[in-house]
Design an enzyme around this catalytic site. Structure first.
Site, short mmCIF file in Angstrom:
data_model
loop_
_atom_site.label_atom_id
_atom_site.label_comp_id
_atom_site.label_asym_id
_atom_site.label_seq_id
_atom_site.Cartn_x
_atom_site.Cartn_y
_atom_site.Cartn_z
N GLY A 174 -11.65 -36.88 8.30
CA GLY A 174 -12.40 -37.93 9.00
C GLY A 174 -11.72 -39.29 8.84
O GLY A 174 -10.53 -39.37 8.55
N GLU A 204 -2.60 -39.78 7.19
CA GLU A 204 -2.63 -39.46 8.62
C GLU A 204 -2.64 -40.75 9.42
O GLU A 204 -2.18 -40.81 10.54
CB GLU A 204 -3.87 -38.61 8.95
CG GLU A 204 -3.95 -38.14 10.38
CD GLU A 204 -5.19 -37.30 10.67
OE1 GLU A 204 -6.06 -37.19 9.78
OE2 GLU A 204 -5.30 -36.77 11.78
#
Ligand SMILES: [Zn+2]
Length: 344
Positions: A174, A204
């Site tokens: 998330g 990420e």
């Protein structure tokens, strides 16, 4: 000239595949209509474009909005079962020998399903696909960064009951910008004690240090993406020294803006310096990709050859969370197929 035709027949391994991002578009449409949900268009072409990322996706946050509709059609046991089985059918057709599917159980409770009903639906489909098709899979349970630490702890306490029955690990995923990994430290400590393996989405987006935090504080054995390690030499060195495998997803990283185009992806540099990389899909539908396409991009834009791809596939088996017996069996199957393709 590279012979791309071999890519389809290459035996492949996917360690990073989100179920909710990999639902067949026609299935989303069908269930959405059956459930009386609003769909962006009844024209399949327009609909499909709408549920995939397009050129104007700017960030991971943008990318994550594409999961809204798929998640709405994954709120009943029969739908979860069907969607899981269909994904495994698709992967089997693409000659994927082993896949680790991941789900965030708490995103499937909107209509009253409980944790166990959710897991049973998915695990039953995985079991049937293994028997019917011969595709082997395991399940990773995702803790969401924006959920409370108590929810993560609950996932671990309930999820560990399925260790040995298809559940192998937990993950943290998330919004990485607003929620740091340490928030979920307690759940990850418990996971280690209860026999669950650990992987964490980190690096990420632009926070390379999250990779080190994920390993040191959460005990991550693998890192999801880790694309931003290149920002900091000490992070790259840390990953290499510790032999931490990276679950890399090239197209997804391009789409979330983590890298400026395929050519800028650091995966080949990581591979060449001895870091343990794997190539994965992330989300077949949302990213509109397949493992075959990811391998093709690696050859086209990043100078991979078949030798590199075979290393990546072997890393996939070696660093999978499958048990040792299964790893041996998979190695045999894969080696046999590589030999028949004259690649061994
Ligand atoms: Zn992911």
């Amino acid at each position: 000239m590279v012979d791309y035709s071999l890519l389809k027949r290459l035996p492949k391994v996917d360690l990073h595949c989100h179920l909710s991002g990999s639902v067949r578009p026609a299935t989303i449409m069908e269930i959405a209509l059956e459930e009386g949900l609003e769909v962006p268009s009844k024209d399949m072409g327009i609909f499909t474009k709408n549920i995939q990322v397009s050129g104007n996706c700017q960030s991971l946050k943008d990318y994550l909005t594409k999961f809204d509709l798929p998640l709405k059609v994954m709120q009943k046991q029969k739908h979860l079962y069907r969607i899981t089985y269909e994904l495994l059918e698709d992967l089997w057709e693409q000659n994927i020998k082993y896949v680790e599917i991941r789900i965030a159980p708490y995103l499937h409770m909107e209509q009253g399903l409980d944790f166990h009903q959710i897991l049973e639906s998915v695990l039953n489909a995985m079991d049937r696909a293994r028997k019917n098709l011969g595709i082997y899979s395991n399940l990773i349970l995702i803790c969401m960064r924006n959920h409370s630490p108590e929810i993560s702890l609950n996932i671990v306490k309930e999820g560990h009951k399925y260790v040995g029955k298809g559940v192998v690990a937990i993950d943290l995923a998330g919004n990485e910008i607003d929620f740091s990994p340490e928030l979920h430290k307690e759940a990850f400590q418990w996971a280690g004690n209860l026999g669950l393996r650990k992987t964490v989405h980190a690096g990420e987006v632009g926070i390379a240090e999250n990779i080190i935090t994920a390993v040191k504080e959460l005990g991550a054995e693998r890192i999801g993406h880790g694309v931003y390690a290149f920002l900091k030499e000490d992070v790259c060195q840390f990953i290499k020294d510790r032999g931490i495998p990276l679950e890399m997803c090239i197209t997804s990283n391009v789409q979330t803006g983590a890298v400026e185009g395929y050519k800028a992806h650091p995966i080949k540099k990581y591979l060449d310096r001895g870091m343990k990389v794997t190539i994965n899909t992330d989300n077949l539908t949302v990213s509109d990709t397949t493992l075959e396409q990811e391998y093709k991009k690696a050859i086209e834009f990043l100078d991979f050859n078949y030798g590199d791809l075979i290393r990546v596939i072997q890393n996939g088996i070696e660093f999978s969370f499958a048990d040792e017996g299964e790893k041996e069996r998979l190695k045999e199957v894969i080696n046999r197929e590589l030999e028949s393709l004259n690649l061994k």
